[in-house]
Design an enzyme around this catalytic site. Structure first.
Site, PDB file in Angstrom:
ATOM      1  N   GLY A   2       0.875  -1.179   0.000  1.00 21.54           N
ATOM      2  CA  GLY A   2       0.000   0.000   0.000  1.00 21.54           C
ATOM      3  C   GLY A   2       0.909   1.224   0.000  1.00 21.54           C
ATOM      4  O   GLY A   2       1.830   1.321   0.832  1.00 21.54           O
TER       5      GLY A   2
ATOM      6  N   ASP B 118      -1.359   4.639  -6.346  1.00 19.48           N
ATOM      7  CA  ASP B 118       0.077   4.552  -6.037  1.00 19.48           C
ATOM      8  C   ASP B 118       0.846   5.735  -6.589  1.00 19.48           C
ATOM      9  O   ASP B 118       1.905   6.084  -6.086  1.00 19.48           O
ATOM     10  CB  ASP B 118       0.664   3.255  -6.596  1.00 19.48           C
TER      11      ASP B 118
HETATM   12  O1  MRU Z   1       0.703  -4.111  -4.432  1.00 23.63           O
HETATM   13  P1  MRU Z   1       0.070  -3.318  -3.325  1.00 23.63           P
HETATM   14  O2  MRU Z   1      -0.739  -4.142  -2.391  1.00 23.63           O
HETATM   15  O3  MRU Z   1       1.100  -2.457  -2.613  1.00 23.63           O
HETATM   16  O4  MRU Z   1      -0.924  -2.337  -4.066  1.00 23.63           O
HETATM   17  C1  MRU Z   1      -1.659  -1.430  -3.291  1.00 23.63           C
HETATM   18  C2  MRU Z   1      -2.622  -0.633  -4.067  1.00 23.63           C
HETATM   19  O5  MRU Z   1      -2.719  -0.724  -5.263  1.00 23.63           O
HETATM   20  C3  MRU Z   1      -3.425   0.361  -3.295  1.00 23.63           C
HETATM   21  O6  MRU Z   1      -4.684   0.543  -3.875  1.00 23.63           O
HETATM   22  C4  MRU Z   1      -2.684   1.717  -3.316  1.00 23.63           C
HETATM   23  O7  MRU Z   1      -1.366   1.551  -2.877  1.00 23.63           O
HETATM   24  C5  MRU Z   1      -3.357   2.739  -2.478  1.00 23.63           C
HETATM   25  S1  MRU Z   1      -3.168   2.379  -0.763  1.00 23.63           S
HETATM   26  C6  MRU Z   1      -3.906   3.613   0.119  1.00 23.63           C
END
Ligand code: MRU
Length: 354
Positions: free
Chosen positions: A59, A246
């Site tokens: 995240g 992200d």
């Molecule tokens: O691969 P991840 O679990 O790190 O991906 C996370 C996401 O895509 C979330 O939607 C994004 O980081 C927003 S978190 C507030």
């Protein structure tokens, strides 16, 4: 044989997956949630970088906060050199942390903040100042999530049905969450009738993390497979797709978990709106177009295997992009701690952050 899983560990309302105690970093191991609640302890930047790569913590905002604490651990380890005015070992660790994951801009934003503190401190108080800076990044993120929650909830009508993807909750942030922050706040205001959570292949953040957070909060949630998104929108009118991000480029394109773009296209066809909820640390105004956002490619074994169990033929070619980019024309609102940007454009983003 079937087994029934009863989760007896309850998340407190203000919950963070990241803890700083006694000059050590503790991370809730998100790879094994919700079945196992295990906190792992870290005391070096290198192991923190590996934890980010390995998805112990994930995240965008949570990755940034974790990396900030990683810089503190590096400074503690290299205290002697710092006292001699030599910051090169910490700079090397910052570089290692920067390579842990490529898409979430929050990582680079947090490392820049920490580098700035490193370079502007007197050597005797560097560690104390770095600790304070990391705690501030962490606490500020929680505060921003609450503000995002308030602004985003303001866009929802009573009795709304919403659809979310991946996990943009307390587990993905300092606490509270961005997209889930909006949903939590809206639920408290009696605006949420139903939440659909997409399972999110291959790491199943929706199935394991979002549905856990939602059920713990008592929010009516239905978990659906990725392929069920169109059918779900067709048979149960969805008012808003609410997701995190992200990285958001200057034109208002939003990189988020792979599958977000599919949902935005479906949402357009089914007449439901799309909200991207993210703090200002998620914006990359140095990138003009979403096409230039770096997209992480993760190991193909995450697709050909389920954990250690092989599910596809050994010689199949698999592709595993971890993120996709939703263009601004498919986004109805971007919500930040500062407020709401409707139908985002570069001009509106610039005005929002002035
Ligand atoms: O691969 P991840 O679990 O790190 O991906 C996370 C996401 O895509 C979330 O939607 C994004 O980081 C927003 S978190 C507030």
């Amino acid at each position: 044989m079937t087994s029934t899983i009863h989760l007896t560990t309850y998340l407190p309302e203000e919950f963070s997956p990241i803890r700083w105690t006694n000059n050590q970093l503790k991370l809730l191991d998100q790879r094994i949630l919700p079945l196992d609640i295990t906190w792992l302890t870290y005391s070096s930047a290198e192991t923190v970088a590996q934890a980010i790569t390995d998805m112990v913590v994930r995240g965008a905002p949570a990755i940034g906060i974790t990396a900030a604490y990683g810089v503190v651990l590096s400074a503690i380890e290299h205290n002697r050199s710092i006292l001699d005015g030599d910051y090169s070992a910490v700079m090397k660790d910052i570089n290692i942390l920067a390579q842990s994951r490529p898409t979430a801009i929050n990582l680079f934003w947090a490392l820049e903040q920490m580098e700035q503190v490193l370079k502007t401190s007197e050597s005797a108080d560097t560690i104390e100042r770095l600790i304070q800076a990391a705690i501030e990044i962490h606490q500020q993120d929680i505060q921003f999530c609450h503000q995002i929650g308030d602004h985003g909830a303001g866009l929802l009508s009573p009795n709304s049905t919403v659809y979310t993807h991946c996990n943009a909750g307390a587990l993905a942030t300092g606490g509270h969450g961005t997209a889930l922050g909006v949903i939590r706040t809206a639920f408290k205001k009696d605006k949420i009738k139903q939440v659909f959570a997409g399972e999110t292949r291959p790491w199943l953040q929706g199935a394991r993390l979002t549905s856990w957070e939602l059920t713990q909060a008592g929010i009516p949630a239905t978990l659906v497979t990725e392929g069920a998104a169109g059918h779900t929108m067709k048979s149960n009118p969805v008012d808003w797709v609410i997701v995190g991000a992200d990285r958001i480029s200057a034109d208002g394109s939003a990189a988020n978990k792979i599958g977000t773009y599919n949902l935005a296209v479906l949402a357009k066809f089914h007449g439901c709106k799309v909200m991207v909820a993210a703090p200002s640390s998620t914006f990359d105004m140095t990138i003009d177009s979403g096409l230039d956002i770096p997209i992480e490619q993760r190991p193909f074994t995450e697709v050909t295997q389920y954990k250690d169990h092989q599910i596809a033929p050994t010689d199949v070619i698999a592709s595993n992009p971890s993120f996709d980019v939703t263009p601004p024309e498919l986004i109805d609102a971007i919500v930040t701690e500062k407020g709401v940007i409707l139908s985002p454009t570069k001009e509106k983003l610039l005005a929002h952050f002035q």
